[in-house]
Design a protein around this motif. Sequence first.
Motif, mmCIF file in Angstrom:
data_model
loop_
_atom_site.group_PDB
_atom_site.id
_atom_site.type_symbol
_atom_site.label_atom_id
_atom_site.label_comp_id
_atom_site.label_asym_id
_atom_site.label_seq_id
_atom_site.Cartn_x
_atom_site.Cartn_y
_atom_site.Cartn_z
ATOM 1 N N UNK A 151 35.760 56.364 51.312
ATOM 2 C CA UNK A 151 34.996 57.531 50.850
ATOM 3 C C UNK A 151 35.399 58.734 51.694
ATOM 4 N N UNK A 152 36.223 59.596 51.132
ATOM 5 C CA UNK A 152 36.626 60.848 51.767
ATOM 6 C C UNK A 152 36.224 61.966 50.815
ATOM 7 N N UNK A 153 35.138 62.682 51.087
ATOM 8 C CA UNK A 153 34.628 63.677 50.132
ATOM 9 C C UNK A 153 35.687 64.663 49.681
ATOM 10 N N UNK A 154 35.805 64.769 48.365
ATOM 11 C CA UNK A 154 36.748 65.715 47.785
ATOM 12 C C UNK A 154 38.192 65.263 47.772
ATOM 13 N N UNK A 155 38.472 64.050 48.297
ATOM 14 C CA UNK A 155 39.880 63.628 48.382
ATOM 15 C C UNK A 155 40.121 62.225 47.828
ATOM 16 N N UNK A 156 39.340 61.260 48.293
ATOM 17 C CA UNK A 156 39.688 59.865 47.993
ATOM 18 C C UNK A 156 38.420 59.039 47.860
ATOM 19 N N UNK A 157 38.483 58.053 46.932
ATOM 20 C CA UNK A 157 37.342 57.187 46.675
ATOM 21 C C UNK A 157 37.869 55.850 46.155
ATOM 22 N N UNK A 158 37.330 54.747 46.710
ATOM 23 C CA UNK A 158 37.799 53.415 46.319
ATOM 24 C C UNK A 158 36.599 52.500 46.143
ATOM 25 N N UNK A 159 36.574 51.768 45.010
ATOM 26 C CA UNK A 159 35.574 50.729 44.746
ATOM 27 C C UNK A 159 36.300 49.390 44.631
ATOM 28 N N UNK A 160 35.679 48.372 45.236
ATOM 29 C CA UNK A 160 36.243 47.024 45.145
ATOM 30 C C UNK A 160 35.199 46.082 44.572
ATOM 31 N N UNK B 100 28.391 56.680 49.206
ATOM 32 C CA UNK B 100 28.965 56.708 50.541
ATOM 33 C C UNK B 100 29.697 55.424 50.845
ATOM 34 N N UNK B 101 30.371 55.361 51.981
ATOM 35 C CA UNK B 101 31.129 54.155 52.325
ATOM 36 C C UNK B 101 30.201 52.982 52.609
ATOM 37 N N UNK B 102 30.584 51.818 52.120
ATOM 38 C CA UNK B 102 29.811 50.604 52.353
ATOM 39 C C UNK B 102 28.690 50.369 51.375
ATOM 40 N N UNK B 103 28.420 51.299 50.497
ATOM 41 C CA UNK B 103 27.326 51.129 49.537
ATOM 42 C C UNK B 103 27.723 50.072 48.503
ATOM 43 N N UNK B 104 26.791 49.156 48.209
ATOM 44 C CA UNK B 104 27.052 48.060 47.279
ATOM 45 C C UNK B 104 26.225 48.267 46.019
ATOM 46 N N UNK B 105 26.863 48.093 44.872
ATOM 47 C CA UNK B 105 26.200 48.216 43.578
ATOM 48 C C UNK B 105 26.338 46.895 42.829
ATOM 49 N N UNK B 106 25.388 46.621 41.965
ATOM 50 C CA UNK B 106 25.434 45.443 41.100
ATOM 51 C C UNK B 106 25.992 45.874 39.748
ATOM 52 N N UNK B 107 27.035 45.198 39.314
ATOM 53 C CA UNK B 107 27.669 45.581 38.047
ATOM 54 C C UNK B 107 28.156 44.337 37.323
ATOM 55 N N UNK B 108 28.622 44.547 36.117
ATOM 56 C CA UNK B 108 29.224 43.474 35.331
ATOM 57 C C UNK B 108 30.613 43.890 34.876
ATOM 58 N N UNK B 109 31.518 42.975 35.075
ATOM 59 C CA UNK B 109 32.890 43.178 34.621
ATOM 60 C C UNK B 109 32.949 42.866 33.130
ATOM 61 N N UNK B 110 33.729 43.608 32.354
ATOM 62 C CA UNK B 110 33.809 43.336 30.912
ATOM 63 C C UNK B 110 34.188 41.883 30.625
ATOM 64 N N UNK B 111 33.425 41.242 29.735
ATOM 65 C CA UNK B 111 33.684 39.865 29.380
ATOM 66 C C UNK B 111 32.993 38.843 30.262
ATOM 67 N N UNK B 112 32.319 39.287 31.323
ATOM 68 C CA UNK B 112 31.612 38.368 32.220
ATOM 69 C C UNK B 112 30.110 38.455 31.971
ATOM 70 N N UNK B 113 29.437 37.329 32.137
ATOM 71 C CA UNK B 113 27.991 37.277 31.899
ATOM 72 C C UNK B 113 27.185 37.173 33.199
ATOM 73 N N UNK B 114 27.870 37.165 34.311
ATOM 74 C CA UNK B 114 27.185 37.109 35.596
ATOM 75 C C UNK B 114 27.318 38.454 36.297
ATOM 76 N N UNK B 115 26.302 38.780 37.092
ATOM 77 C CA UNK B 115 26.348 40.013 37.870
ATOM 78 C C UNK B 115 27.309 39.854 39.046
ATOM 79 N N UNK B 116 28.051 40.911 39.311
ATOM 80 C CA UNK B 116 28.978 40.951 40.424
ATOM 81 C C UNK B 116 28.606 42.134 41.320
ATOM 82 N N UNK B 117 29.229 42.184 42.470
ATOM 83 C CA UNK B 117 28.992 43.270 43.411
ATOM 84 C C UNK B 117 30.179 44.219 43.404
ATOM 85 N N UNK B 118 29.891 45.490 43.426
ATOM 86 C CA UNK B 118 30.896 46.544 43.474
ATOM 87 C C UNK B 118 30.626 47.379 44.722
#
Length: 220
Positions: free
Chosen positions: A68-77, A45-63
């Motif tokens: 979030x528009x169901x069935x139409x549009x989705x954006x992660x930053x 859903x909108x505003x949900x934060x996940x912990x991830x790693x970008x390729x080549x990085x050794x530190x955890x980042x936030x995604x």
Amino acid sequence: MPEISVDVHIGRSVAEVYDFLSDARNLELWFSGVDTVAESAEPAGPGVVHVYRFPGRHRDQLLQCVAYVPGEHLVFRGDRMWNPLGAQTPLYSFTLSPRRRGTLLRLTVQCRLAGALTLLAPVVAMAWRRDLPRDARRLGERLGAPHCHVIATPRRIRLPGPSFTPAAAPPARTAPVPPRPQVRPESRPQVHPEPHPEQHPEPRPASVPAAKDRATRPAA
């Protein structure tokens, strides 16, 4: 800011494709912009934060899910990532539209660069142009789509450029005017004016004596 987009047709319904994409944990299965995603109990859903790693990085980042528009549009930053050359902020967007035999998906990647990394924008764009079609095909394989093919190769690239003010239009050029030929005045013979008889009396011949001389001469 480089921005790359690719269109892919997937032989699955919009609901199936969107449910798979909205779960950020599935990104590490097919997307080259995500290395790993930590487990999370939060629903998509909108505003949900996940912990991830970008390729080549050794530190955890936030995604974070920023659209979030169901069935139409989705954006992660992703988080802003710093390095000695500057910083970059990735943005991944997915736009879906139904088709007769499946779903048309547009994958878009944006990288906001700062510092000296702006000079490497062409290299970043080239890497995404290479990887994004592969990611689209890998997504179709993960979904088990019987028909999945890229119908449009990366077709849009935006690179940062220096801001400038448009210069004024140059004045219209006119045909050069040839120089006028210089005409030298013709040399005319010099004419001396005749003296006026009153001013310059003409001398008489020496053979003719003047009247005064004739009067005083003695007779022979």
